[in-house]
Design a protein around this motif. Structure first.
Motif, PDB file in Angstrom:
ATOM      1  N   LYS A 178     -18.173 -16.830   0.827  1.00 10.53           N
ATOM      2  CA  LYS A 178     -18.435 -15.441   1.220  1.00 10.53           C
ATOM      3  C   LYS A 178     -17.210 -14.890   1.940  1.00 10.53           C
ATOM      4  CE  LYS A 178     -22.550 -14.355   2.389  1.00 10.53           C
ATOM      5  NZ  LYS A 178     -23.863 -14.198   3.044  1.00 10.53           N
ATOM      6  N   ILE A 179     -16.806 -13.679   1.574  1.00 10.30           N
ATOM      7  CA  ILE A 179     -15.627 -13.040   2.159  1.00 10.30           C
ATOM      8  C   ILE A 179     -16.059 -11.788   2.919  1.00 10.30           C
ATOM      9  CG2 ILE A 179     -13.408 -11.911   1.685  1.00 10.30           C
ATOM     10  CD1 ILE A 179     -13.177 -13.617  -0.823  1.00 10.30           C
ATOM     11  N   LEU A 180     -15.654 -11.715   4.179  1.00 11.72           N
ATOM     12  CA  LEU A 180     -15.992 -10.564   5.008  1.00 11.72           C
ATOM     13  C   LEU A 180     -15.346  -9.300   4.438  1.00 11.72           C
ATOM     14  CD1 LEU A 180     -17.501  -9.940   7.669  1.00 11.72           C
ATOM     15  CD2 LEU A 180     -15.283 -10.128   8.840  1.00 11.72           C
ATOM     16  N   TRP A 181     -16.142  -8.269   4.300  1.00 10.23           N
ATOM     17  CA  TRP A 181     -15.715  -6.944   3.839  1.00 10.23           C
ATOM     18  C   TRP A 181     -15.287  -6.914   2.376  1.00 10.23           C
ATOM     19  CZ3 TRP A 181     -17.771  -4.109   7.266  1.00 10.23           C
ATOM     20  CH2 TRP A 181     -17.666  -4.403   8.626  1.00 10.23           C
ATOM     21  N   TYR A 182     -15.668  -7.928   1.590  1.00 11.69           N
ATOM     22  CA  TYR A 182     -15.387  -7.853   0.152  1.00 11.69           C
ATOM     23  C   TYR A 182     -16.267  -6.758  -0.459  1.00 11.69           C
ATOM     24  CZ  TYR A 182     -15.333  -8.963  -4.809  1.00 11.69           C
ATOM     25  OH  TYR A 182     -15.207  -8.859  -6.175  1.00 11.69           O
ATOM     26  N   PRO A 183     -15.726  -5.909  -1.345  1.00 12.79           N
ATOM     27  CA  PRO A 183     -14.365  -5.873  -1.891  1.00 12.79           C
ATOM     28  C   PRO A 183     -13.500  -4.779  -1.275  1.00 12.79           C
ATOM     29  CG  PRO A 183     -15.783  -4.607  -3.308  1.00 12.79           C
ATOM     30  CD  PRO A 183     -16.629  -5.034  -2.121  1.00 12.79           C
ATOM     31  N   TYR A 184     -13.848  -4.334  -0.078  1.00 16.44           N
ATOM     32  CA  TYR A 184     -13.221  -3.127   0.474  1.00 16.44           C
ATOM     33  C   TYR A 184     -11.984  -3.401   1.310  1.00 16.44           C
ATOM     34  CZ  TYR A 184     -17.763  -1.515  -1.031  1.00 16.44           C
ATOM     35  OH  TYR A 184     -18.890  -1.266  -1.781  1.00 16.44           O
ATOM     36  N   ASN A 185     -11.754  -4.658   1.687  1.00 14.83           N
ATOM     37  CA  ASN A 185     -10.601  -4.990   2.517  1.00 14.83           C
ATOM     38  C   ASN A 185      -9.736  -6.005   1.774  1.00 14.83           C
ATOM     39  OD1 ASN A 185      -8.810  -6.063   4.457  1.00 14.83           O
ATOM     40  ND2 ASN A 185     -10.201  -5.515   6.121  1.00 14.83           N
ATOM     41  N   MET A 186      -8.702  -5.499   1.081  1.00  9.53           N
ATOM     42  CA  MET A 186      -7.880  -6.372   0.248  1.00  9.53           C
ATOM     43  C   MET A 186      -7.123  -7.395   1.079  1.00  9.53           C
ATOM     44  SD  MET A 186      -7.119  -7.233  -2.830  1.00  9.53           S
ATOM     45  CE  MET A 186      -7.907  -5.874  -3.713  1.00  9.53           C
ATOM     46  N   PHE A 295     -11.694  -1.032 -11.517  1.00 10.80           N
ATOM     47  CA  PHE A 295     -10.325  -0.627 -11.852  1.00 10.80           C
ATOM     48  C   PHE A 295      -9.540  -0.314 -10.584  1.00 10.80           C
ATOM     49  CE2 PHE A 295      -7.546   3.118 -12.559  1.00 10.80           C
ATOM     50  CZ  PHE A 295      -6.538   2.494 -13.277  1.00 10.80           C
ATOM     51  N   GLU A 296     -10.163   0.394  -9.665  1.00  7.97           N
ATOM     52  CA  GLU A 296      -9.480   0.744  -8.410  1.00  7.97           C
ATOM     53  C   GLU A 296      -9.201  -0.505  -7.565  1.00  7.97           C
ATOM     54  OE1 GLU A 296     -12.069   3.690  -6.780  1.00  7.97           O
ATOM     55  OE2 GLU A 296     -11.568   5.170  -8.329  1.00  7.97           O
ATOM     56  N   ILE A 297     -10.101  -1.480  -7.604  1.00  5.91           N
ATOM     57  CA  ILE A 297      -9.868  -2.749  -6.894  1.00  5.91           C
ATOM     58  C   ILE A 297      -8.685  -3.488  -7.515  1.00  5.91           C
ATOM     59  CG2 ILE A 297     -10.843  -5.019  -6.360  1.00  5.91           C
ATOM     60  CD1 ILE A 297     -13.606  -3.594  -6.276  1.00  5.91           C
ATOM     61  N   LEU A 298      -8.604  -3.495  -8.842  1.00  6.58           N
ATOM     62  CA  LEU A 298      -7.471  -4.125  -9.521  1.00  6.58           C
ATOM     63  C   LEU A 298      -6.153  -3.467  -9.125  1.00  6.58           C
ATOM     64  CD1 LEU A 298      -8.769  -4.703 -13.171  1.00  6.58           C
ATOM     65  CD2 LEU A 298      -8.169  -6.468 -11.512  1.00  6.58           C
ATOM     66  N   LEU A 301      -5.197  -4.697  -5.806  1.00  9.20           N
ATOM     67  CA  LEU A 301      -4.675  -6.057  -5.907  1.00  9.20           C
ATOM     68  C   LEU A 301      -3.221  -6.043  -6.355  1.00  9.20           C
ATOM     69  CD1 LEU A 301      -5.371  -9.162  -5.904  1.00  9.20           C
ATOM     70  CD2 LEU A 301      -5.888  -8.906  -8.333  1.00  9.20           C
ATOM     71  N   GLU A 302      -2.896  -5.182  -7.300  1.00  4.27           N
ATOM     72  CA  GLU A 302      -1.523  -5.084  -7.786  1.00  4.27           C
ATOM     73  C   GLU A 302      -0.571  -4.655  -6.668  1.00  4.27           C
ATOM     74  OE1 GLU A 302      -1.425  -4.007 -12.463  1.00  4.27           O
ATOM     75  OE2 GLU A 302      -2.216  -2.416 -11.188  1.00  4.27           O
ATOM     76  N   LYS A 303      -1.014  -3.732  -5.828  1.00  7.14           N
ATOM     77  CA  LYS A 303      -0.160  -3.236  -4.739  1.00  7.14           C
ATOM     78  C   LYS A 303       0.154  -4.315  -3.715  1.00  7.14           C
ATOM     79  CE  LYS A 303      -1.699   1.593  -4.999  1.00  7.14           C
ATOM     80  NZ  LYS A 303      -2.444   2.685  -4.311  1.00  7.14           N
ATOM     81  N   GLU A 304      -0.793  -5.231  -3.518  1.00  5.48           N
ATOM     82  CA  GLU A 304      -0.644  -6.236  -2.463  1.00  5.48           C
ATOM     83  C   GLU A 304      -0.045  -7.553  -2.961  1.00  5.48           C
ATOM     84  OE1 GLU A 304      -1.190  -5.755   0.699  1.00  5.48           O
ATOM     85  OE2 GLU A 304      -2.020  -3.739   0.514  1.00  5.48           O
ATOM     86  N   THR A 305       0.120  -7.696  -4.277  1.00  9.26           N
ATOM     87  CA  THR A 305       0.598  -8.953  -4.851  1.00  9.26           C
ATOM     88  C   THR A 305       1.646  -8.656  -5.918  1.00  9.26           C
ATOM     89  OG1 THR A 305      -1.037  -9.020  -6.647  1.00  9.26           O
ATOM     90  CG2 THR A 305      -1.701  -9.953  -4.512  1.00  9.26           C
ATOM     91  N   GLU A 306       2.122  -9.695  -6.569  1.00  4.43           N
ATOM     92  CA  GLU A 306       3.057  -9.534  -7.678  1.00  4.43           C
ATOM     93  C   GLU A 306       2.344  -9.474  -9.022  1.00  4.43           C
ATOM     94  OE1 GLU A 306       6.044 -12.537  -7.482  1.00  4.43           O
ATOM     95  OE2 GLU A 306       6.781 -11.894  -5.521  1.00  4.43           O
ATOM     96  N   ILE A 307       1.022  -9.424  -8.992  1.00  2.00           N
ATOM     97  CA  ILE A 307       0.240  -9.293 -10.215  1.00  2.00           C
ATOM     98  C   ILE A 307       0.437  -7.900 -10.797  1.00  2.00           C
ATOM     99  CG2 ILE A 307      -2.113  -9.248 -11.161  1.00  2.00           C
ATOM    100  CD1 ILE A 307      -2.849 -11.287  -8.957  1.00  2.00           C
TER     101      ILE A 307
END
Length: 320
Positions: A178-186, A295-298, A301-307
């Motif tokens: 379980k992840i706290l604040w998933y999926p709103y806190n990247m 889509f917005e979550i993806l 994710l792109e902004k915070e990683t090299e994905i």
């Protein structure tokens, strides 16, 4: 308008002809929007869908393909789409089975509650065993069991006993927490208390079907977490979603899409036009609000990683 005036002697003739033309167009629209006049070329659909999956697999390398609804028998689509074979998904993926690995996602809460999905007074474990055997028999590969949303403090012993039951049957079992604040806190999702705490599932094939017919099982989260952990060890992987409904290139008010909305509206999902896709292509494609959110979550994710997935709209991530 000027074009029509060239063929008529007076305004009365022109008005009459215009009325006939408008009526004809209206009747054609009604015909297009009729379920009875919707014709599905099954062979073409199967081949086109399979080709699209293979094209993404070739382009992306490892592909996590989230399957919406049933992976073997799509009863819902067969009920709503005239001519749609109930085993279309089976037909698509059986010919790809040499390339397939399967992640079967469940929610740890269903272990604790012993949820009776079968409505036949059987335990959750018994129901799951049956589902896993059907998948294995259909695709010739043993699914990997992924337990999502584990709360270590409150349920770990029960989950551990559950795991051992399936490990004794030679299933590989992995844990995600379980992840706290998933999926709103990247930032929380990408921290040591997020995806980095989860098992990184070792895989041996590049087409990874992520399945479970019911909602709230963590399929999308599993795909996100795996992509992130893959990227940490220089494995390039991507995400796509396979979904038959809604039918993206039919009008949002087409009877098939309306009937689908009637089935899903109580779950909080809505149908909408993909505005990003419309701006890019001038075409109206129908998606769900859940697709847009994912889509917005993806993109986050792109902004915070090299994905880098390269999707500019939710419609582009969906194989429909």
């Amino acid at each position: 308008m000027l074009y029509f005036w060239l063929f008529f002697d007076n305004e009365k003739d022109f008005d009459y002809t215009m009325c006939v033309l408008i009526l004809f167009c209206f009747l054609k629209i009604m015909e297009i929007n009729s379920v009875e006049n919707f014709k599905l070329d099954v062979d073409k659909y199967i081949q086109t869908t399979r080709d699209e999956i293979l094209a993404r697999l070739e382009k992306f390398g490892r592909l996590y393909l989230e399957i919406e609804g049933e992976s073997v028998k799509n009863v819902e689509a067969s009920e709503l789409i005239p001519g749609f074979p109930v085993d279309a998904n089976k037909m698509i993926f059986q010919e790809l089975k040499d390339k397939i690995e399967i992640l079967f996602c469940i929610n740890a809460d269903d272990i604790i509650k012993d949820t009776d999905f079968a409505m036949k007074d059987v335990s959750f474990a018994e129901y799951l065993e049956t589902r896993l055997m059907v998948i294995e028999r259909t695709f010739g590969t043993k699914p990997v069991l992924v337990i999502n949303n584990i709360d270590i403090a409150n349920m770990f012993d029960l989950v551990l006993n559950f795991e051992r039951r399936f490990q004794k049957k030679q299933y590989r079992v992995f844990e995600r927490y379980k992840i706290l604040w998933y999926p709103y806190n990247m930032k929380s999702m990408l921290s040591e208390n997020g995806f980095e705490e989860d098992d990184h599932i070792p895989l041996f094939k590049n087409l990874v079907l992520v399945i479970w017919p019911n909602g709230n099982c963590g399929k999308f989260s599993t795909c996100l977490g795996q992509m992130y952990l893959d990227s940490n060890i220089w494995i390039k992987s991507w995400y796509a979603k396979f979904s038959v409904l809604p039918v993206a290139n039919l009008p949002i008010d087409h009877p098939i899409n309306v009937a689908y909305w009637e089935k899903i509206k109580d779950s909080g999902r809505e149908l909408l036009i993909d505005e990003n896709y419309k701006q890019k292509t001038w075409n109206d494609f129908v998606i769900t609000n859940k697709d847009q959110e994912n889509f917005e979550i993806l993109k986050s994710l792109e902004k915070e990683t090299e994905i880098s997935l390269g999707y500019e709209s939710a419609s582009e991530m969906v194989i429909n």
